[in-house]
Design an enzyme around this catalytic site. Structure first.
Site, mmCIF file in Angstrom:
data_model
loop_
_atom_site.group_PDB
_atom_site.id
_atom_site.type_symbol
_atom_site.label_atom_id
_atom_site.label_comp_id
_atom_site.label_asym_id
_atom_site.label_seq_id
_atom_site.Cartn_x
_atom_site.Cartn_y
_atom_site.Cartn_z
ATOM 1 N N ASN A 1 27.206 -18.187 -41.392
ATOM 2 C CA ASN A 1 25.885 -18.616 -41.860
ATOM 3 C C ASN A 1 25.413 -17.550 -42.849
ATOM 4 O OD1 ASN A 1 23.243 -19.297 -42.283
ATOM 5 N ND2 ASN A 1 22.564 -18.940 -40.171
ATOM 6 N N LYS B 1 22.866 -17.503 -44.641
ATOM 7 C CA LYS B 1 21.402 -17.420 -44.745
ATOM 8 C C LYS B 1 21.004 -17.363 -46.222
ATOM 9 C CE LYS B 1 21.308 -15.443 -40.160
ATOM 10 N NZ LYS B 1 20.680 -14.586 -39.181
ATOM 11 N N HIS C 1 17.887 -23.542 -36.333
ATOM 12 C CA HIS C 1 18.123 -22.095 -36.273
ATOM 13 C C HIS C 1 16.810 -21.394 -35.899
ATOM 14 C CE1 HIS C 1 19.079 -17.995 -37.421
ATOM 15 N NE2 HIS C 1 20.350 -18.341 -37.341
ATOM 16 N N GLU D 1 15.454 -18.843 -36.978
ATOM 17 C CA GLU D 1 14.638 -18.423 -38.133
ATOM 18 C C GLU D 1 13.816 -19.592 -38.667
ATOM 19 O OE1 GLU D 1 17.901 -16.683 -40.264
ATOM 20 O OE2 GLU D 1 17.998 -15.118 -38.742
ATOM 21 N N GLU E 1 22.296 -18.761 -29.551
ATOM 22 C CA GLU E 1 21.976 -17.542 -30.296
ATOM 23 C C GLU E 1 20.741 -16.875 -29.681
ATOM 24 O OE1 GLU E 1 23.780 -17.692 -34.540
ATOM 25 O OE2 GLU E 1 21.732 -18.397 -34.630
ATOM 26 N N GLY F 1 20.954 -10.185 -35.911
ATOM 27 C CA GLY F 1 20.704 -9.183 -36.951
ATOM 28 C C GLY F 1 20.251 -7.833 -36.417
ATOM 29 N N SER G 1 24.975 -10.942 -33.884
ATOM 30 C CA SER G 1 25.694 -9.677 -34.099
ATOM 31 C C SER G 1 27.187 -9.753 -33.748
ATOM 32 C CB SER G 1 25.022 -8.532 -33.346
ATOM 33 O OG SER G 1 23.706 -8.322 -33.836
ATOM 34 N N GLY H 1 26.316 -14.355 -38.813
ATOM 35 C CA GLY H 1 25.445 -14.090 -39.956
ATOM 36 C C GLY H 1 26.019 -12.962 -40.788
HETATM 37 P P1 13P Z 1 23.929 -12.035 -37.219
HETATM 38 O O1 13P Z 1 25.405 -12.281 -37.029
HETATM 39 O O2 13P Z 1 23.608 -11.349 -38.526
HETATM 40 O O3 13P Z 1 23.334 -11.341 -36.034
HETATM 41 O O4 13P Z 1 23.227 -13.470 -37.326
HETATM 42 C C1 13P Z 1 23.475 -14.421 -36.354
HETATM 43 C C2 13P Z 1 22.919 -15.716 -36.812
HETATM 44 O O5 13P Z 1 21.716 -15.909 -36.849
HETATM 45 C C3 13P Z 1 23.860 -16.746 -37.249
HETATM 46 O O6 13P Z 1 23.242 -17.976 -37.414
#
Ligand code: 13P
Length: 250
Positions: A9, A11, A94, A96, A166, A172, A212, A233
């Site tokens: 992803n 983002k 998601h 976010e 997640e 992140g 992560s 991510g």
């Molecule tokens: P990270 O791998 O950067 O922690 O992000 C995970 C994520 O939100 C994937 O959709």
């Protein structure tokens, strides 16, 4: 046997030009055929990346969509627009989008219904925040998100969904859920799907872990019985890291 699925992803990262360079490099790597590989790029990259991925084993994914086919929805992207560009997967719900763009479970459900009606495969994200984990509400939160998210989906439609667990506190932050923690929660999700549909259904639905994930922790997570892949991510934005992630078994 459930086939593992590893999805990047991106983002809101990279320009379309940078994205092309990234995919060019990735296409030169030898990538495992034992896992489904998906790259969920920004909308602006879908056209060029879609063309580049034709004939490769990698699949194209989007990070969001609106539920209607067309109309006065300034700034939105429809399922027809995604299909036209060769998109196969779409991330929905998601965290976010839930927290920064106020998407609630009802809206996410409408998007899921629409994606499935158009033959797109949704990656439905669910997960708790830190406070919910610390106050023992993980199961309550997940059960709610799953029941609302899958509302009105037939068994056949629902079987096309990939679930991504997640935990928000692991996104992140560099903090990953331990292998056992992730396994325990994903087992709960599978059990809940069994209650919502039936045991054969719950045995077949794929459930990823996200938060992560990196080359140093992927193996442990993928060795867990109920974890069927990863939604990645940060580490999906580095060609070598992404290569190592999809080739974790090699
Ligand atoms: P990270 O791998 O950067 O922690 O992000 C995970 C994520 O939100 C994937 O959709």
């Amino acid at each position: 046997m459930r086939k593992k699925i590893i999805a990047g992803n991106w983002k809101m990262n990279t320009t379309a030009t940078e994205g092309k360079v990234f995919i060019e490099k990735l296409l030169q790597k030898k990538l495992s055929e034992k896992v489904d590989i998906v790259v969920c790029v920004p909308f602006t990259h879908l056209c060029s990346v879609g063309k580049m991925l034709k004939g490769s084993s990698m699949k194209l994914g989007a990070q969001n969509m609106y539920f209607d086919e067309n109309g006065a929805y300034t700034g939105e992207i429809s399922p027809l627009m995604l299909l036209d560009l060769g998109v196969e997967y779409v991330i929905l719900g998601h965290s976010e989008r839930r927290s920064l763009f106020q998407e609630d479970d009802e809206l996410i459900n409408r998007k899921l219904q629409s994606a499935l009606a158009h033959g797109l495969k949704p990656i439905l994200c669910v997960g708790e925040n830190l406070e919910e984990r610390e106050t023992g509400k993980v199961q309550k939160v997940l059960s709610y998100q799953l029941r609302k998210g899958f509302d009105n989906l037939s068994r056949q439609e629902a079987s096309q969904v990939v679930i991504a667990y997640e935990p928000i506190w692991a996104i992140g932050t560099g903090k990953t859920a331990s292998d056992e923690e992730a396994e325990e929660t994903i087992f709960f999700i599978r059990k809940t799907m069994g209650e919502m549909y039936d045991s054969e259904f719950s045995e077949n639905i794929r459930i990823q872990y996200g938060g992560s994930v990196k080359p140093s922790n992927i193996k442990g997570l993928m060795n867990m019985k109920n974890i069927d892949g990863a939604l990645v991510g940060g580490a999906s934005l580095n060609v070598e890291d992404f290569e190592q992630l999809v080739n974790y078994e090699l």
